[in-house]
Enzyme design. Structure first.
Site, PDB file in Angstrom:
ATOM      1  N   CYS A  82      51.235  71.174 -62.623  1.00  0.00           N
ATOM      2  CA  CYS A  82      50.229  72.145 -63.082  1.00  0.00           C
ATOM      3  C   CYS A  82      48.865  71.482 -63.286  1.00  0.00           C
ATOM      4  O   CYS A  82      47.832  72.022 -62.884  1.00  0.00           O
ATOM      5  CB  CYS A  82      50.643  72.768 -64.422  1.00  0.00           C
ATOM      6  SG  CYS A  82      52.374  73.187 -64.565  1.00  0.00           S
ATOM      7  N   ASP A  83      48.847  70.331 -63.947  1.00  0.00           N
ATOM      8  CA  ASP A  83      47.579  69.781 -64.432  1.00  0.00           C
ATOM      9  C   ASP A  83      47.089  68.535 -63.686  1.00  0.00           C
ATOM     10  O   ASP A  83      45.931  68.138 -63.857  1.00  0.00           O
ATOM     11  CB  ASP A  83      47.707  69.437 -65.929  1.00  0.00           C
ATOM     12  CG  ASP A  83      47.992  70.693 -66.752  1.00  0.00           C
ATOM     13  OD1 ASP A  83      47.535  71.780 -66.340  1.00  0.00           O
ATOM     14  OD2 ASP A  83      48.664  70.589 -67.795  1.00  0.00           O
ATOM     15  N   CYS A  93      53.157  68.944 -67.739  1.00  0.00           N
ATOM     16  CA  CYS A  93      53.412  69.382 -66.360  1.00  0.00           C
ATOM     17  C   CYS A  93      52.397  68.781 -65.397  1.00  0.00           C
ATOM     18  O   CYS A  93      51.235  69.206 -65.363  1.00  0.00           O
ATOM     19  CB  CYS A  93      53.360  70.911 -66.293  1.00  0.00           C
ATOM     20  SG  CYS A  93      53.621  71.547 -64.629  1.00  0.00           S
TER      21      CYS A  93
END
Ligand code: NAP
Length: 319
Positions: A145-146, A142
């Site tokens: 997200c990261d 992701c």
């Protein structure tokens, strides 16, 4: 149908799945005083619980671990009296003559007027050495997200579809360099995404190649790559590797009951209604573009609203 003619049932709603969509549905349904059971898998965990840090869930500026966030969802649902069963669902059926669905779990059959499918999806993995070992330590599925953790660092993206190229472009906002490794010599991604990626100076392509191993010590340091045309082996250094080789829904138990797309994601309208009466779907298991905790939560709330309208109609209580 008038209430008097309804066959016996145990629940207004059974929610299947214990991730953000399922628990949000649980919070909304229990708070609306609908008789609700949430069945979360005994042998599976929500993808979110293995997410190290969530920085983009609104209202939590300091960020929160995925497991911790799910504990809070659960606490809130329990506060409103949600019934929870931690067992796998083994069967679902409904006769066309009755509005009552039968859900089998732990050798019991539960009768319900509606079901919310919130079973989620899992990223397809590469299945190579180092992938599970470095999950959350440089291996990610992701970019939203990261990605921000990789400012001015070098990352690798694996895959050649829309997701891989879109996420590679997104990662250029943070990373110093993004190397896309693809198993063929042309991308599957849409032309417009391809043009943008080819024009982006931070993106480099490694064609006709597969990752054979993810290497590192405490954290990812790079990958071993095989050129599938020449058989040649090489190594590429990187601080992180983002794998986007497709996603698989957990929808096996709904097979034959509801329309899905060709990968198995459940097709819904914008109000989470499927083509099966009384069956709603929310979160990552449904066919949609953007899969995030916040979008799953929104789906869960919407699914309950649609289920409630449907239940009122079935009970003959619409006004
Ligand atoms: P996808 O279209 O299935 O693409 C998966 C990619 O991974 C392909 O390039 C495939 O290679 C590669 N791949 C699969 N297995 C692999 C393996 N074991 N090793 C190495 N490479 C492997 O998946 P997706 O990109 O996640 O897209 C899913 C759906 O969502 C698609 O319908 C897509 O159009 C849609 N989507 C749309 C948007 C948008 O419109 N902006 C954004 C994201 C996703 P091959 O090409 O050789 O098969």
């Amino acid at each position: 149908m008038k209430q008097g003619t309804l066959p016996e049932y145990d629940y207004d709603i059974i929610i299947i799945g214990g991730g953000p969509a399922g628990y949000t549905a649980g919070i909304y349904a229990a708070r609306a005083a609908l008789k609700t059971l949430l069945i979360e898998g005994e042998s599976s965990v929500s993808q979110i619980t293995i997410t190290d840090m969530i920085e983009n869930y609104p209202g939590i500026p300091e960020g929160i671990g995925g497991f911790e966030l799910m504990q809070l969802f659960k606490k809130q649902a329990l506060k409103f009296g949600l019934e929870i069963l931690s067992k796998d669902v083994t069967g679902i059926k409904k006769s066309s003559a009755s509005p009552v669905w039968e859900v089998t779990s732990s050798d019991k059959v539960f009768k319900t007027l509606s079901i919310i499918a919130a079973t989620g999806a899992m990223w397809r993995s590469l299945g190579v050495s180092g992938e599970s070992e470095f999950a959350g330590k440089g291996v990610s599925y992701c970019a939203t997200c990261d990605g921000p953790f990789y400012r001015n660092r070098d990352v690798i993206v694996v895959g050649g579809g829309d997701t891989a190229i879109q996420e590679a472009l997104f990662l250029t906002h943070f990373a110093k360099k993004v190397v896309v490794i693809h198993r063929r010599d042309r991308l599957r991604a849409a032309g417009m995404l391809q043009s943008r990626a080819f024009a982006e100076k931070k993106i480099e392509f490694v064609w006709n190649s597969t990752v054979s191993e993810i290497t590192g010590t405490d954290f990812v340091t790079g990958v071993k790559v095989k050129n599938i045309q020449t058989g040649g082996l090489s190594e590429i250094s990187a601080d992180g590797i983002f794998i986007f080789v497709g996603r698989l829904p957990y929808t096996e138990i709904f097979k034959g009951l509801v329309e899905t797309d060709k990968t198995g994601f459940i097709v819904t309208d914008e109000n989470m209604r499927t083509n099966a009466q009384g069956l709603f779907a929310a979160g990552d298991c449904r066919a949609k573009l953007f899969r995030q905790v916040v979008t799953a939560a929104g789906d869960g709330a919407n699914a309950v609203n649609s289920a409630e309208l449907y239940i009122d109609e079935v009970k003959g209580q619409t006004y």
